[in-house]
Design a protein around this motif. Structure first.
Motif, PDB file in Angstrom:
ATOM      1  N   VAL A 212      -0.965 -13.511  37.264  1.00 38.55           N
ATOM      2  CA  VAL A 212      -1.500 -12.253  36.735  1.00 38.55           C
ATOM      3  C   VAL A 212      -0.418 -11.181  36.649  1.00 38.55           C
ATOM      4  O   VAL A 212      -0.277 -10.497  35.634  1.00 38.55           O
ATOM      5  CB  VAL A 212      -2.670 -11.752  37.610  1.00 38.55           C
ATOM      6  N   ASN A 213       0.360 -11.033  37.717  1.00 35.89           N
ATOM      7  CA  ASN A 213       1.280  -9.896  37.834  1.00 35.89           C
ATOM      8  C   ASN A 213       2.594 -10.071  37.085  1.00 35.89           C
ATOM      9  O   ASN A 213       3.270  -9.080  36.805  1.00 35.89           O
ATOM     10  CB  ASN A 213       1.583  -9.623  39.308  1.00 35.89           C
ATOM     11  N   VAL A 214       2.967 -11.310  36.779  1.00 39.36           N
ATOM     12  CA  VAL A 214       4.249 -11.558  36.113  1.00 39.36           C
ATOM     13  C   VAL A 214       4.093 -12.417  34.856  1.00 39.36           C
ATOM     14  O   VAL A 214       4.453 -11.995  33.757  1.00 39.36           O
ATOM     15  CB  VAL A 214       5.259 -12.234  37.068  1.00 39.36           C
ATOM     16  N   PHE A 215       3.553 -13.620  35.020  1.00 39.42           N
ATOM     17  CA  PHE A 215       3.519 -14.562  33.892  1.00 39.42           C
ATOM     18  C   PHE A 215       2.672 -14.040  32.736  1.00 39.42           C
ATOM     19  O   PHE A 215       3.055 -14.179  31.566  1.00 39.42           O
ATOM     20  CB  PHE A 215       2.991 -15.928  34.347  1.00 39.42           C
ATOM     21  N   ALA A 216       1.515 -13.439  33.045  1.00 39.19           N
ATOM     22  CA  ALA A 216       0.652 -12.919  31.980  1.00 39.19           C
ATOM     23  C   ALA A 216       1.295 -11.738  31.275  1.00 39.19           C
ATOM     24  O   ALA A 216       1.124 -11.560  30.066  1.00 39.19           O
ATOM     25  CB  ALA A 216      -0.709 -12.520  32.548  1.00 39.19           C
TER      26      ALA A 216
ATOM     27  N   GLY B  16       9.325   2.608  18.062  1.00 39.26           N
ATOM     28  CA  GLY B  16       8.460   3.634  18.639  1.00 39.26           C
ATOM     29  C   GLY B  16       7.338   3.083  19.484  1.00 39.26           C
ATOM     30  O   GLY B  16       6.629   3.849  20.146  1.00 39.26           O
ATOM     31  N   SER B  17       7.160   1.753  19.480  1.00 34.69           N
ATOM     32  CA  SER B  17       6.141   1.157  20.348  1.00 34.69           C
ATOM     33  C   SER B  17       6.602   1.239  21.802  1.00 34.69           C
ATOM     34  O   SER B  17       7.805   1.276  22.094  1.00 34.69           O
ATOM     35  CB  SER B  17       5.898  -0.301  19.965  1.00 34.69           C
ATOM     36  N   HIS B  18       5.643   1.242  22.714  1.00 35.49           N
ATOM     37  CA  HIS B  18       5.950   1.418  24.136  1.00 35.49           C
ATOM     38  C   HIS B  18       5.166   0.413  24.964  1.00 35.49           C
ATOM     39  O   HIS B  18       3.938   0.338  24.857  1.00 35.49           O
ATOM     40  CB  HIS B  18       5.580   2.849  24.567  1.00 35.49           C
ATOM     41  N   VAL B  19       5.869  -0.369  25.770  1.00 34.65           N
ATOM     42  CA  VAL B  19       5.242  -1.337  26.666  1.00 34.65           C
ATOM     43  C   VAL B  19       5.435  -0.837  28.093  1.00 34.65           C
ATOM     44  O   VAL B  19       6.569  -0.687  28.561  1.00 34.65           O
ATOM     45  CB  VAL B  19       5.852  -2.740  26.501  1.00 34.65           C
ATOM     46  N   VAL B  20       4.319  -0.576  28.772  1.00 35.18           N
ATOM     47  CA  VAL B  20       4.349  -0.012  30.128  1.00 35.18           C
ATOM     48  C   VAL B  20       3.764  -1.033  31.100  1.00 35.18           C
ATOM     49  O   VAL B  20       2.635  -1.491  30.926  1.00 35.18           O
ATOM     50  CB  VAL B  20       3.542   1.290  30.210  1.00 35.18           C
ATOM     51  N   SER B  21       4.531  -1.380  32.123  1.00 35.63           N
ATOM     52  CA  SER B  21       4.042  -2.278  33.167  1.00 35.63           C
ATOM     53  C   SER B  21       3.769  -1.472  34.427  1.00 35.63           C
ATOM     54  O   SER B  21       4.615  -0.678  34.869  1.00 35.63           O
ATOM     55  CB  SER B  21       5.064  -3.375  33.465  1.00 35.63           C
ATOM     56  N   VAL B  22       2.598  -1.659  34.993  1.00 36.64           N
ATOM     57  CA  VAL B  22       2.237  -0.978  36.231  1.00 36.64           C
ATOM     58  C   VAL B  22       2.693  -1.847  37.397  1.00 36.64           C
ATOM     59  O   VAL B  22       2.175  -2.939  37.610  1.00 36.64           O
ATOM     60  CB  VAL B  22       0.726  -0.717  36.306  1.00 36.64           C
ATOM     61  N   SER B  23       3.669  -1.353  38.133  1.00 37.33           N
ATOM     62  CA  SER B  23       4.182  -2.048  39.303  1.00 37.33           C
ATOM     63  C   SER B  23       3.755  -1.286  40.553  1.00 37.33           C
ATOM     64  O   SER B  23       2.772  -0.538  40.532  1.00 37.33           O
ATOM     65  CB  SER B  23       5.707  -2.183  39.205  1.00 37.33           C
ATOM     66  N   SER B  24       4.483  -1.475  41.621  1.00 36.41           N
ATOM     67  CA  SER B  24       4.128  -0.879  42.900  1.00 36.41           C
ATOM     68  C   SER B  24       5.388  -0.449  43.637  1.00 36.41           C
ATOM     69  O   SER B  24       6.462  -1.036  43.460  1.00 36.41           O
ATOM     70  CB  SER B  24       3.362  -1.904  43.746  1.00 36.41           C
ATOM     71  N   MET B  25       5.250   0.560  44.493  1.00 35.33           N
ATOM     72  CA  MET B  25       6.359   0.952  45.345  1.00 35.33           C
ATOM     73  C   MET B  25       6.818  -0.228  46.206  1.00 35.33           C
ATOM     74  O   MET B  25       7.982  -0.303  46.606  1.00 35.33           O
ATOM     75  CB  MET B  25       5.958   2.128  46.233  1.00 35.33           C
ATOM     76  N   GLY B  26       5.911  -1.148  46.480  1.00 31.53           N
ATOM     77  CA  GLY B  26       6.261  -2.330  47.259  1.00 31.53           C
ATOM     78  C   GLY B  26       7.265  -3.227  46.566  1.00 31.53           C
ATOM     79  O   GLY B  26       7.901  -4.075  47.199  1.00 31.53           O
TER      80      GLY B  26
ATOM     81  N   SER C 197       6.060 -10.076  43.566  1.00 31.18           N
ATOM     82  CA  SER C 197       5.695 -10.174  42.142  1.00 31.18           C
ATOM     83  C   SER C 197       5.915  -8.848  41.441  1.00 31.18           C
ATOM     84  O   SER C 197       6.319  -8.805  40.268  1.00 31.18           O
ATOM     85  CB  SER C 197       4.233 -10.617  41.994  1.00 31.18           C
ATOM     86  N   LYS C 198       5.673  -7.752  42.146  1.00 32.48           N
ATOM     87  CA  LYS C 198       5.875  -6.431  41.550  1.00 32.48           C
ATOM     88  C   LYS C 198       7.355  -6.120  41.388  1.00 32.48           C
ATOM     89  O   LYS C 198       7.748  -5.364  40.493  1.00 32.48           O
ATOM     90  CB  LYS C 198       5.180  -5.368  42.404  1.00 32.48           C
ATOM     91  N   GLY C 199       8.186  -6.689  42.253  1.00 36.94           N
ATOM     92  CA  GLY C 199       9.622  -6.584  42.059  1.00 36.94           C
ATOM     93  C   GLY C 199      10.069  -7.388  40.849  1.00 36.94           C
ATOM     94  O   GLY C 199      10.931  -6.955  40.079  1.00 36.94           O
ATOM     95  N   ALA C 200       9.447  -8.542  40.656  1.00 34.10           N
ATOM     96  CA  ALA C 200       9.796  -9.404  39.522  1.00 34.10           C
ATOM     97  C   ALA C 200       9.474  -8.734  38.190  1.00 34.10           C
ATOM     98  O   ALA C 200      10.254  -8.821  37.234  1.00 34.10           O
ATOM     99  CB  ALA C 200       9.057 -10.739  39.632  1.00 34.10           C
ATOM    100  N   VAL C 201       8.334  -8.055  38.107  1.00 26.34           N
ATOM    101  CA  VAL C 201       7.946  -7.441  36.833  1.00 26.34           C
ATOM    102  C   VAL C 201       8.849  -6.253  36.506  1.00 26.34           C
ATOM    103  O   VAL C 201       9.067  -5.938  35.329  1.00 26.34           O
ATOM    104  CB  VAL C 201       6.451  -7.047  36.833  1.00 26.34           C
TER     105      VAL C 201
END
Length: 227
Positions: A103-107, A122-132, A149-153
């Motif tokens: 879910v957090n990386v592969f998808a 002008g398109s923008h791709v935003v990934s929601v990660s974590s302070m972790g 996984s949040k570091g990987a993304v």
């Protein structure tokens, strides 16, 4: 100016608040989630709900089909969906790590790859990660799969920004601190976060629509607290 915006994990928490706010701002929203009951009950204007398990490749292809048939282009993707397992490392399994990374990386990688043909300058791709996922940040026991996984993304987003910079497509990551969502409550019962889902969604919505003008390949730490 109205934009075509895709949001994953839109049935609750930050994703639900994002769909609500962006639709109220006049944008066209494609809201993705396995369970669409909450979105359908709210009957938001400008929001099309698509049942989608982003852990399944066939479901992700249905998103591409919708865009191809109805939109032709995508202005913003918000990779908001997340999976969190809170378990001592000694008790985790490869299946646990795969479930979180799926879910957090592969998808994130697969949905982006499928939609790149519909992204323009002008398109923008935003990934929601974590302070972790931030190197050197405070880490918490039990979150080995989630935080890694949040570091990987974060690194994936940096790489995609470099690969697509000549096309003018921006990729950025927001590393969030603790936000009061259903996912947080399930993983850490009784913990009270300093930020509500609606407050964080307001920030993310504005960043998703305007942030590409100022940032590319960056990770922004969005946290008013240590966790």
């Amino acid at each position: 100016m109205s934009k075509n915006i895709i949001i994953t994990g839109a049935s609750r928490g930050i994703g639900f608040a994002l769909a609500t706010q962006l639709s109220e701002d006049g944008h066209q929203v494609l809201a993705l989630s396995r369970n669409l009951n909450s979105l359908q009950q709210k009957a938001l204007n400008n929001v099309h709900c698509l049942s989608c398990d982003i852990a399944k490749e066939e479901d992700l292809k249905s998103v591409r089909t919708y865009v191809k048939e109805h939109w032709k282009q995508v202005d913003v993707i918000i990779h908001n969906a997340g999976r969190l397992i809170n378990k001592p490392f000694s008790e985790t399994t490869t299946a646990d790590f795969l479930a979180v990374y799926q879910v957090n990386v592969f998808a994130v990688a697969e949905l982006t790859r499928l939609l790149v043909p519909f992204l323009n300058t002008g398109s923008h791709v935003v990934s929601v990660s974590s302070m972790g996922g931030i190197q050197g940040s405070m880490k918490f026991p039990g979150l080995a799969a989630y935080s890694s996984s949040k570091g990987a993304v974060i690194t994936l987003t940096e790489l995609l920004a470099e690969e697509y910079k000549e096309q003018g497509i921006a990729f950025n990551t927001l590393a969030l601190g603790a936000v009061q969502t259903e996912m947080l409550a399930e993983a850490f019962p009784g913990f009270k976060a300093p930020t509500t889902a609606e407050e964080m969604a307001s920030y993310i919505a504005n960043f998703a629509v305007t942030g590409h003008q100022f940032y590319n390949g960056k990770v922004l730490q969005v946290s008013s607290s240590t966790p």
